[in-house]
Motif scaffolding. Structure first.
Motif, mmCIF file in Angstrom:
data_model
loop_
_atom_site.group_PDB
_atom_site.id
_atom_site.type_symbol
_atom_site.label_atom_id
_atom_site.label_comp_id
_atom_site.label_asym_id
_atom_site.label_seq_id
_atom_site.Cartn_x
_atom_site.Cartn_y
_atom_site.Cartn_z
ATOM 1 N N HIS A 1 41.849 30.919 40.455
ATOM 2 C CA HIS A 1 41.479 32.306 40.721
ATOM 3 C C HIS A 1 41.185 33.084 39.431
ATOM 4 C CE1 HIS A 1 41.396 36.238 42.666
ATOM 5 N NE2 HIS A 1 42.228 36.659 41.744
ATOM 6 N N GLN A 2 42.061 32.874 38.426
ATOM 7 C CA GLN A 2 41.880 33.632 37.186
ATOM 8 C C GLN A 2 40.580 33.247 36.477
ATOM 9 O OE1 GLN A 2 44.592 33.107 33.812
ATOM 10 N NE2 GLN A 2 44.726 35.331 33.679
ATOM 11 N N GLN A 3 40.282 31.945 36.451
ATOM 12 C CA GLN A 3 39.030 31.515 35.828
ATOM 13 C C GLN A 3 37.835 32.072 36.596
ATOM 14 O OE1 GLN A 3 39.888 27.358 36.094
ATOM 15 N NE2 GLN A 3 40.749 27.232 34.032
ATOM 16 N N TYR A 4 37.938 32.105 37.926
ATOM 17 C CA TYR A 4 36.855 32.609 38.771
ATOM 18 C C TYR A 4 36.585 34.095 38.516
ATOM 19 C CZ TYR A 4 34.997 34.540 43.187
ATOM 20 O OH TYR A 4 34.297 35.246 44.132
ATOM 21 N N VAL A 5 37.632 34.910 38.508
ATOM 22 C CA VAL A 5 37.391 36.346 38.294
ATOM 23 C C VAL A 5 36.995 36.643 36.847
ATOM 24 C CG1 VAL A 5 38.847 37.137 40.193
ATOM 25 C CG2 VAL A 5 39.849 36.878 37.914
ATOM 26 N N THR A 6 37.331 35.726 35.937
ATOM 27 C CA THR A 6 36.884 35.884 34.549
ATOM 28 C C THR A 6 35.364 35.760 34.469
ATOM 29 O OG1 THR A 6 38.964 35.044 33.666
ATOM 30 C CG2 THR A 6 37.058 34.896 32.224
ATOM 31 N N LEU A 7 34.806 34.850 35.298
ATOM 32 C CA LEU A 7 33.355 34.624 35.287
ATOM 33 C C LEU A 7 32.586 35.634 36.134
ATOM 34 C CD1 LEU A 7 33.102 30.736 35.624
ATOM 35 C CD2 LEU A 7 32.861 32.112 33.575
ATOM 36 N N LEU A 8 33.259 36.186 37.143
ATOM 37 C CA LEU A 8 32.574 37.006 38.148
ATOM 38 C C LEU A 8 31.651 38.096 37.553
ATOM 39 C CD1 LEU A 8 32.437 36.740 41.156
ATOM 40 C CD2 LEU A 8 34.443 38.185 41.380
ATOM 41 N N PRO A 9 32.080 38.855 36.558
ATOM 42 C CA PRO A 9 31.174 39.911 36.061
ATOM 43 C C PRO A 9 30.244 39.441 34.946
ATOM 44 C CG PRO A 9 33.399 40.234 35.193
ATOM 45 C CD PRO A 9 33.397 38.922 35.918
ATOM 46 N N GLY B 212 42.271 40.965 36.875
ATOM 47 C CA GLY B 212 43.239 40.043 36.292
ATOM 48 C C GLY B 212 42.614 38.842 35.606
ATOM 49 N N GLY B 213 41.381 38.992 35.102
ATOM 50 C CA GLY B 213 40.729 37.898 34.389
ATOM 51 C C GLY B 213 41.115 37.877 32.912
ATOM 52 N N LEU B 214 40.595 36.875 32.193
ATOM 53 C CA LEU B 214 40.829 36.779 30.752
ATOM 54 C C LEU B 214 39.718 37.561 30.051
ATOM 55 C CD1 LEU B 214 41.459 32.944 30.828
ATOM 56 C CD2 LEU B 214 43.229 34.672 30.419
ATOM 57 N N VAL B 215 40.068 38.739 29.549
ATOM 58 C CA VAL B 215 39.053 39.677 29.073
ATOM 59 C C VAL B 215 38.224 39.126 27.909
ATOM 60 C CG1 VAL B 215 38.701 41.960 28.073
ATOM 61 C CG2 VAL B 215 40.307 41.663 29.945
ATOM 62 N N SER B 216 38.886 38.465 26.958
ATOM 63 C CA SER B 216 38.136 37.989 25.786
ATOM 64 C C SER B 216 37.152 36.884 26.192
ATOM 65 C CB SER B 216 39.096 37.490 24.707
ATOM 66 O OG SER B 216 39.829 36.385 25.183
ATOM 67 N N ALA C 247 32.424 43.259 43.277
ATOM 68 C CA ALA C 247 33.260 42.216 42.682
ATOM 69 C C ALA C 247 34.676 42.242 43.256
ATOM 70 C CB ALA C 247 33.309 42.378 41.163
ATOM 71 N N THR C 248 35.177 43.429 43.551
ATOM 72 C CA THR C 248 36.525 43.535 44.110
ATOM 73 C C THR C 248 36.605 42.767 45.423
ATOM 74 O OG1 THR C 248 36.365 45.779 43.263
ATOM 75 C CG2 THR C 248 38.361 45.221 44.461
ATOM 76 N N VAL C 249 35.584 42.923 46.262
ATOM 77 C CA VAL C 249 35.543 42.205 47.538
ATOM 78 C C VAL C 249 35.469 40.698 47.283
ATOM 79 C CG1 VAL C 249 34.269 41.914 49.702
ATOM 80 C CG2 VAL C 249 34.361 44.168 48.593
ATOM 81 N N PHE C 250 34.565 40.304 46.372
ATOM 82 C CA PHE C 250 34.373 38.869 46.109
ATOM 83 C C PHE C 250 35.613 38.219 45.490
ATOM 84 C CE2 PHE C 250 30.254 36.987 46.973
ATOM 85 C CZ PHE C 250 29.558 38.078 47.464
ATOM 86 N N SER C 251 36.407 39.020 44.760
ATOM 87 C CA SER C 251 37.564 38.432 44.084
ATOM 88 C C SER C 251 38.580 37.898 45.088
ATOM 89 C CB SER C 251 38.229 39.467 43.183
ATOM 90 O OG SER C 251 38.855 40.448 43.973
ATOM 91 N N THR C 252 38.518 38.352 46.342
ATOM 92 C CA THR C 252 39.489 37.903 47.348
ATOM 93 C C THR C 252 39.079 36.578 47.986
ATOM 94 O OG1 THR C 252 38.338 39.114 49.083
ATOM 95 C CG2 THR C 252 40.101 40.284 47.947
ATOM 96 N N PHE C 253 37.867 36.077 47.642
ATOM 97 C CA PHE C 253 37.346 34.886 48.326
ATOM 98 C C PHE C 253 37.833 33.557 47.738
ATOM 99 C CE2 PHE C 253 33.371 37.433 49.799
ATOM 100 C CZ PHE C 253 34.166 38.088 50.715
ATOM 101 N N LEU C 254 38.385 33.585 46.520
ATOM 102 C CA LEU C 254 38.830 32.307 45.949
ATOM 103 C C LEU C 254 40.180 32.480 45.267
ATOM 104 C CD1 LEU C 254 37.644 29.297 45.289
ATOM 105 C CD2 LEU C 254 37.495 30.199 42.982
#
Lengths: 120, 230
Positions: free
Chosen positions: B121-129, B145-149, B223-230
């Motif tokens: 999940h964290q890797q996914y939301v890191t890529l999402l934007p 909650g992604g890895l900002v850097s 993105a908020t909606v999509f973040s719940t999908f994985l």
């Protein structure tokens, strides 16, 4: 003095953008607020085009170079990316190309559809 | 020597510029996509930082004189945008439809590929934007909650890739209308793509500038909606 005044106007709008970014709790960067403010100022005549044009064009022209530092930041994230860099790279390449293709083709299709309606 | 490198504020900007001009010279001689001035400048600068033994923090302290111009330069994208405003209004429906289609494509394809490669999940939301401009993307990544850097680096790579392949991909997919080219570059590769759109055509550059802002805001919403999908 011309360039100094143009720079002052641009930096003033930039500062207003930073203020909006600070006070409005949305993840919208100062530059985007500033872009909209500048557009508003130009459209309403609050700032005349010639009062920012040359300095603005200069900044836009040298813009690509400003991204080098952010990209060099890759060095810093290597530890995290080491294990997953290949899938990440594939995802970046595929999704960027898809996004570019779909958005461009969609826009072009709508333009051609409305163009056909106008001149039969 | 390392003392001088740490002291001289304009060392790294000058190295970056020199590398950029070398890239332009190479691009003029060899017509390969890999010889993109920006790509070469980044490669050489990374190599030089590593070889010189400078830390990233030292580099950043000096390079800041370049990157701090980014906000006023983004503000100035309003100038070409304003100059093309009449043409833009005429095509507003097409521009908005294209951007919306692009934002949804970006999110759906990142979701599908992340699932395919088994990212968490964290890797996914890191890529999402990854396709929006850095400041917006970092905000989204932080929020989810992604890895900002890593998000910042991924956004930079996306932009450079869009910049390098943009003209060729538009040709390949027969995206010939400058308005559509602007939508394509701005929606997929944000400000760095816009820099290329600006070189391709002034109208494309103006549309691309607008696309950054619109795509950024749409991505914040979706993105908020999509973040719940994985």
């Amino acid at each position: 003095m011309a360039y100094l005044k143009q720079l002052a106007r641009i930096l003033f709008i930039t500062l207003l953008g930073e203020a909006l970014h600070y006070f409005i709790p949305l993840p919208v960067p100062a530059g985007i607020y500033g872009l909209l403010l500048m557009l508003l100022a130009l459209s309403t005549g609050a700032i005349c085009l010639s009062a920012v044009r040359e300095t603005g064009k200069f900044l836009v022209e040298i813009m690509p170079v400003m991204f080098i530092p952010a990209a060099v930041g890759l060095i810093n994230t290597w530890d995290v990316l080491k294990g997953i860099w290949l899938p990440v790279l594939v995802i970046i390449a595929v999704t960027t190309a898809l996004t570019m293709g779909v958005s461009g083709r969609a826009a072009q299709r709508v333009i051609r559809m409305s163009g056909r309606k106008e001149d039969p | 020597m390392s003392g001088f490198l740490a002291e001289a504020g304009w060392f790294w900007p000058v190295v970056s510029l020199a590398a950029y001009f070398l890239g332009m010279w190479l691009a003029g001689r060899f017509h390969w996509a890999i010889f993109n001035p920006l790509l070469i400048a980044i490669g050489i600068t990374i190599g030089a930082v590593v070889l010189s033994g400078s830390s990233y923090e030292q580099y950043q302290a000096s390079a800041q004189s370049l990157s701090s111009l980014l906000t006023p330069a983004t503000v100035c994208l309003a100038i070409p945008l304003y100059e093309k405003l009449a043409c833009l209004k005429k095509n507003l429906k097409a521009v908005l439809a294209g951007i919306l289609a692009g934002v949804l494509t970006s999110l759906v394809s990142i979701l599908a590929l992340s699932a395919l490669f088994g990212l968490d999940h964290q890797q996914y939301v890191t890529l999402l934007p990854k396709s929006v401009t850095t400041a917006i993307g970092i905000g989204i990544s932080q929020e989810l909650g992604g890895l900002v850097s890593v998000t910042a680096a991924v956004i930079a790579v996306t932009g450079v890739l869009g910049n390098v392949t943009g003209a060729g991909l538009c040709r390949l997919l027969r995206i010939r209308d400058p308005v559509a080219q602007g939508v394509a570059l701005g929606t997929s590769a944000h400000v760095i793509g816009t820099a290329r759109a600006m070189e391709m055509d002034e109208l494309a550059g103006a549309v691309s500038s607008l696309s950054i802002a619109v795509a950024g805001v749409l991505t914040v919403l979706c993105a908020t909606v999509f973040s719940t999908f994985l």
